[in-house]
Scaffold this active site. Structure first.
Site, PDB file in Angstrom:
ATOM      1  N   HIS A  87       0.821  -1.219   0.000  1.00 36.36           N
ATOM      2  CA  HIS A  87       0.000   0.000   0.000  1.00 36.36           C
ATOM      3  C   HIS A  87       0.848   1.260   0.000  1.00 36.36           C
ATOM      4  CE1 HIS A  87      -2.692  -2.793   2.581  1.00 36.36           C
ATOM      5  NE2 HIS A  87      -3.010  -2.933   1.312  1.00 36.36           N
ATOM      6  N   LYS A 113       6.420   7.278   6.256  1.00 40.61           N
ATOM      7  CA  LYS A 113       5.966   6.488   7.404  1.00 40.61           C
ATOM      8  C   LYS A 113       7.171   6.017   8.209  1.00 40.61           C
ATOM      9  CE  LYS A 113       2.241   4.212   4.864  1.00 40.61           C
ATOM     10  NZ  LYS A 113       1.777   2.917   4.362  1.00 40.61           N
ATOM     11  N   TYR A 139       2.380   2.695  13.424  1.00 36.76           N
ATOM     12  CA  TYR A 139       2.732   3.540  12.287  1.00 36.76           C
ATOM     13  C   TYR A 139       2.698   4.998  12.730  1.00 36.76           C
ATOM     14  CZ  TYR A 139       1.360  -0.165   8.943  1.00 36.76           C
ATOM     15  OH  TYR A 139       1.241  -1.308   8.218  1.00 36.76           O
ATOM     16  N   ASP A 193      -6.195  -6.915  -1.313  1.00 38.62           N
ATOM     17  CA  ASP A 193      -4.748  -7.053  -1.453  1.00 38.62           C
ATOM     18  C   ASP A 193      -4.364  -8.175  -2.407  1.00 38.62           C
ATOM     19  OD1 ASP A 193      -4.371  -4.960   0.265  1.00 38.62           O
ATOM     20  OD2 ASP A 193      -3.699  -6.183   1.960  1.00 38.62           O
TER      21      ASP A 193
END
Length: 176
Positions: free
Chosen positions: A62, A72, A132, A168
């Site tokens: 992603h 991130k 995250y 996914d």
């Protein structure tokens, strides 16, 4: 914190400097100045967790597209994962290359993922949790993905994938 460049331009493994004594240890996991001094985006605006009950779960790959692309920092706070990033920046010397690393609650290692990278992970233990931190707010209209087993990237996952979302598992082949 120690910052080690991965084989992918702009992506870093971040390890903690533990200050230990008979009680245990203390370690800094975030410092705007240290991230800035290492050329990394220090502007974090959102933090999230991902919990995964079963070993063999795969999430990814992603990213969030412009105009809300995000950097991130990922850390495994419980259990263990095999974490993978792919450089999707067309002008990068490491375009379409990937990097994988084991992140565990024991090694406390973090991965800094710059803007323009896809990210995914595979759980190596039951009851795995990731934290995250992101440089941009989530915008679902900018969410993108590519298939975890796309031959364009030839990622070798450590074990058989047992759990994956339909989304996914059904992304089309990468065509850039």
């Amino acid at each position: 914190m120690n910052f080690t460049q991965t084989k992918l331009a702009g992506a870093y493994v971040v390890t903690l400097e533990l200050r230990a004594d008979e009680r245990g240890f203390f370690a800094r996991v975030w410092c705007t100045n240290e991230f800035k001094d290492n050329g990394l985006n220090p502007n974090l605006v959102q933090s999230s967790i991902s919990f995964n009950a079963k070993r063999g779960t795969l999430r990814g790959m992603h990213w969030q597209n412009e105009p809300f692309a995000e950097a991130k920092i990922v850390r495994c706070t419980m259990g263990s994962i095999f974490d993978v990033i792919i450089d999707l920046r067309e002008n990068s010397p490491t375009y379409k290359e990937h990097f994988g690393i084991n992140l565990t609650s024991e090694n406390r290692t973090m991965l800094y993922i710059p803007v323009g990278f896809a990210h995914g992970f595979f759980t190596l233990s039951d009851n795995t949790e990731l934290q995250y931190q992101m440089s941009e707010f989530y915008h679902p209209e900018c969410q993108r993905g590519l298939r975890w087993n796309d031959p364009a990237f030839a990622i070798t996952w450590p074990e058989t994938v047992n759990i994956i979302s339909e989304r996914d598992n059904s992304y089309p082949d990468f065509d850039r």
